[in-house]
Scaffold this motif. Structure first.
Motif: not given
Length: 212
Positions: A165-187
């Motif tokens: 969960t903490l990593s998901a928040v970090l990926w969203w806030r930093r807008d880090w790349p997510n390979l083939w997954g969707p772009r990190p949003t609040a979702g």
């Protein structure tokens, strides 16, 4: 006119999201362990009343054999990945997150089995691989390390879901790349947090049932 059109688009998006969640839940309810038990033993073994009373991969391996346990593990993970893929087709990235979350709920609380399902770990792994693939190797490493250090599955899940969960928040806030997954949003953190809460609840419920 523009306001009316905007409302119609919003309504369609809500319907699409609900549809994604519905599809995800249905896919999550598919009884992988029950099917394996029926094929392996002709329904002689009911995994909900044998061993750990959990229709999951570990109990399947203990009751039916290692190969069947692996088969259930792969099938449960596939449910999460397929649900997320279907959700993205229906409602885009948000639909993927919604369907992935709903698939885990469906696995833990399947309506067809009186809401007595597994603990959602394998299904969450498949869902993570589909919508948060950049984190998946870290997830596997954290889960494995915490399992070895704690020697307890419930503690391991609590640790790994917190990091997830903490990593998901970090990926969203930093807008880090997510390979083939969707772009990190609040979702993304919402998916991780809700899924984590469901799995922790499932483990706690199983512990209380075993102690009763």
């Amino acid at each position: 006119m523009a306001l009316r059109s905007s409302r119609q688009r919003s309504s369609r998006q809500v319907v699409a999201l609900l549809g994604s969640a519905g599809v995800g839940y249905f896919v999550g309810t598919l009884p992988s362990a029950d099917v394996a038990s029926r094929i392996a033993r002709g329904s002689i073994v009911d995994l909900r009343s044998a061993g750990s009373n959990n229709p999951g991969a570990l109990n399947a391996a203990q009751q039916l054999g290692t190969r069947w346990g692996i088969a259930v593990l792969v099938a449960d993970a596939a449910k999460g990945a397929l649900a997320a893929a279907a959700g993205r087709q229906i409602a885009g990235d948000a639909g993927g997150y919604a369907a992935a979350t709903a698939a885990i709920a469906g696995h833990i609380w399947p309506v067809w089995s009186r809401f007595r399902g597994g603990k959602g770990v394998a299904t969450s792994a498949g869902a993570c691989l589909a919508v948060f693939p950049a984190y998946f190797p870290i997830d596997a490493g954290v889960a494995g390390l915490s399992a070895v250090r704690s020697g307890d599955a419930e503690t391991s899940v609590r640790v790994s879901t917190a990091v997830w969960t903490l990593s998901a928040v970090l990926w969203w806030r930093r807008d880090w790349p997510n390979l083939w997954g969707p772009r990190p949003t609040a979702g993304l953190p919402l998916f991780a947090a809700v899924s984590s809460a469901m799995m922790v609840t499932a483990f706690a419920t199983a512990r209380r049932a075993a102690a009763a």
